[in-house]
Design a protein around this motif. Structure first.
Motif, PDB file in Angstrom:
ATOM      1  N   PRO A 185     -45.056  14.237 -83.528  1.00  0.00           N
ATOM      2  CA  PRO A 185     -45.029  12.925 -82.874  1.00  0.00           C
ATOM      3  C   PRO A 185     -46.363  12.636 -82.201  1.00  0.00           C
ATOM      4  O   PRO A 185     -47.114  13.559 -81.850  1.00  0.00           O
ATOM      5  CB  PRO A 185     -43.909  13.065 -81.836  1.00  0.00           C
ATOM      6  CG  PRO A 185     -43.741  14.524 -81.628  1.00  0.00           C
ATOM      7  CD  PRO A 185     -44.166  15.199 -82.901  1.00  0.00           C
ATOM      8  N   THR A 186     -46.645  11.367 -81.990  1.00  0.00           N
ATOM      9  CA  THR A 186     -47.880  10.957 -81.328  1.00  0.00           C
ATOM     10  C   THR A 186     -47.998  11.636 -79.972  1.00  0.00           C
ATOM     11  O   THR A 186     -47.027  11.728 -79.240  1.00  0.00           O
ATOM     12  CB  THR A 186     -47.885   9.424 -81.140  1.00  0.00           C
ATOM     13  OG1 THR A 186     -47.744   8.823 -82.418  1.00  0.00           O
ATOM     14  CG2 THR A 186     -49.167   8.949 -80.477  1.00  0.00           C
ATOM     15  N   GLY A 187     -49.193  12.121 -79.661  1.00  0.00           N
ATOM     16  CA  GLY A 187     -49.434  12.763 -78.376  1.00  0.00           C
ATOM     17  C   GLY A 187     -49.096  14.239 -78.345  1.00  0.00           C
ATOM     18  O   GLY A 187     -49.189  14.878 -77.310  1.00  0.00           O
ATOM     19  N   THR A 188     -48.690  14.794 -79.484  1.00  0.00           N
ATOM     20  CA  THR A 188     -48.323  16.208 -79.553  1.00  0.00           C
ATOM     21  C   THR A 188     -49.394  16.979 -80.306  1.00  0.00           C
ATOM     22  O   THR A 188     -49.888  16.528 -81.329  1.00  0.00           O
ATOM     23  CB  THR A 188     -46.971  16.382 -80.268  1.00  0.00           C
ATOM     24  OG1 THR A 188     -45.987  15.631 -79.559  1.00  0.00           O
ATOM     25  CG2 THR A 188     -46.548  17.835 -80.331  1.00  0.00           C
TER      26      THR A 188
ATOM     27  N   VAL B 204     -46.488  18.761 -75.844  1.00  0.00           N
ATOM     28  CA  VAL B 204     -46.024  17.385 -75.974  1.00  0.00           C
ATOM     29  C   VAL B 204     -46.661  16.541 -74.877  1.00  0.00           C
ATOM     30  O   VAL B 204     -46.629  16.913 -73.706  1.00  0.00           O
ATOM     31  CB  VAL B 204     -44.486  17.322 -75.876  1.00  0.00           C
ATOM     32  CG1 VAL B 204     -43.991  15.896 -75.984  1.00  0.00           C
ATOM     33  CG2 VAL B 204     -43.862  18.187 -76.961  1.00  0.00           C
TER      34      VAL B 204
ATOM     35  N   SER C 109     -46.555  10.726 -72.864  1.00  0.00           N
ATOM     36  CA  SER C 109     -46.109   9.444 -73.422  1.00  0.00           C
ATOM     37  C   SER C 109     -45.266   9.607 -74.687  1.00  0.00           C
ATOM     38  O   SER C 109     -44.855   8.620 -75.284  1.00  0.00           O
ATOM     39  CB  SER C 109     -47.329   8.562 -73.720  1.00  0.00           C
ATOM     40  OG  SER C 109     -48.140   9.181 -74.691  1.00  0.00           O
ATOM     41  N   THR C 110     -44.986  10.839 -75.085  1.00  0.00           N
ATOM     42  CA  THR C 110     -44.187  11.056 -76.282  1.00  0.00           C
ATOM     43  C   THR C 110     -42.735  10.665 -76.005  1.00  0.00           C
ATOM     44  O   THR C 110     -42.128  11.174 -75.066  1.00  0.00           O
ATOM     45  CB  THR C 110     -44.242  12.535 -76.720  1.00  0.00           C
ATOM     46  OG1 THR C 110     -45.596  12.896 -76.943  1.00  0.00           O
ATOM     47  CG2 THR C 110     -43.442  12.762 -77.994  1.00  0.00           C
TER      48      THR C 110
ATOM     49  N   TYR D  55     -37.741  15.437 -83.517  1.00  0.00           N
ATOM     50  CA  TYR D  55     -38.763  15.238 -84.540  1.00  0.00           C
ATOM     51  C   TYR D  55     -38.689  16.393 -85.534  1.00  0.00           C
ATOM     52  O   TYR D  55     -38.553  17.546 -85.125  1.00  0.00           O
ATOM     53  CB  TYR D  55     -40.154  15.177 -83.901  1.00  0.00           C
ATOM     54  CG  TYR D  55     -40.290  14.043 -82.921  1.00  0.00           C
ATOM     55  CD1 TYR D  55     -40.737  12.799 -83.341  1.00  0.00           C
ATOM     56  CD2 TYR D  55     -39.963  14.200 -81.582  1.00  0.00           C
ATOM     57  CE1 TYR D  55     -40.857  11.739 -82.448  1.00  0.00           C
ATOM     58  CE2 TYR D  55     -40.073  13.147 -80.678  1.00  0.00           C
ATOM     59  CZ  TYR D  55     -40.521  11.932 -81.120  1.00  0.00           C
ATOM     60  OH  TYR D  55     -40.638  10.891 -80.243  1.00  0.00           O
TER      61      TYR D  55
ATOM     62  N   VAL E 239     -37.573  16.537 -77.862  1.00  0.00           N
ATOM     63  CA  VAL E 239     -38.308  16.133 -76.665  1.00  0.00           C
ATOM     64  C   VAL E 239     -37.327  15.435 -75.738  1.00  0.00           C
ATOM     65  O   VAL E 239     -36.644  14.497 -76.139  1.00  0.00           O
ATOM     66  CB  VAL E 239     -39.470  15.171 -77.020  1.00  0.00           C
ATOM     67  CG1 VAL E 239     -40.187  14.702 -75.773  1.00  0.00           C
ATOM     68  CG2 VAL E 239     -40.444  15.854 -77.977  1.00  0.00           C
TER      69      VAL E 239
ATOM     70  N   SER F 206     -35.512   7.938 -70.713  1.00  0.00           N
ATOM     71  CA  SER F 206     -36.750   7.232 -71.046  1.00  0.00           C
ATOM     72  C   SER F 206     -36.597   5.741 -70.795  1.00  0.00           C
ATOM     73  O   SER F 206     -35.539   5.164 -71.043  1.00  0.00           O
ATOM     74  CB  SER F 206     -37.118   7.465 -72.512  1.00  0.00           C
ATOM     75  OG  SER F 206     -37.478   8.798 -72.723  1.00  0.00           O
TER      76      SER F 206
END
Length: 161
Positions: free
Chosen positions: A25-28, A51, A54-55, A60, A81, A132
């Motif tokens: 995932p983005t940011g990992t 991680v 902002s993930t 995932y 996450v 979240s």
């Protein structure tokens, strides 16, 4: 997770195995220690995933691939996450403090709900029940050895990405 590659005929034992991870995932970020191991399958490597804050929460599906000497093997890994908020505060200077309580609300200055079921003995607490996209307001109290609870601390706010 265990990737094992068998050495092919004629391959040198010093042939190295390279590892890749896809589907992060983005940011990992992911790292392996050591980065390479002998292709004979006798070595091992530890994978560490970091991680980013902002993930988004969720599960995932990541594929970890080892390749070397013309052989490739992939292993699926599920990364879950979850959101959490960690609170920390300065210890009370009052004598006889037995511990602390942590409280949370969804409105500023609002009705707080206790987070802990027994006194917190340190000056930090991790709230693992946050969701979240929400904003939470926190306060703590000090409790003395007679069970008397002091007033709420100043309020802290946390927005969970």
């Amino acid at each position: 997770m265990n990737l094992k590659l068998v050495r092919c005929r004629g391959e040198s034992l010093t042939q190295l195995l390279a590892r890749l991870a896809s589907g992060l995932p983005t940011g990992t970020t992911v790292s392996f220690n050591p980065q390479t191991v002998p292709a004979s399958g006798s070595g091992s490597s530890t994978m560490t995933m970091t991680v980013g804050v902002s993930t988004p929460s969720g599960t995932y599906h990541i594929t970890v691939t080892g390749n070397g000497g013309g052989i490739q093997q992939s292993v699926p890994v599920a990364l879950t996450v979850t959101a959490q908020t960690t609170l920390s505060w300065t210890a009370s200077s009052s004598p006889g403090i037995a511990g602390y309580n942590a409280y949370r609300s969804t409105v500023s200055g609002g009705l707080y709900t206790a987070l802990n079921s027994s006194l917190i003995s340190t000056t930090s607490y991790t709230d693992q029940t946050v969701q979240s996209g929400n904003t939470y307001y926190y306060a703590t109290t000090a409790v003395n050895s007679q069970g008397l609870e002091r007033a709420y601390s100043n309020e802290a706010v946390a927005t969970v990405p």
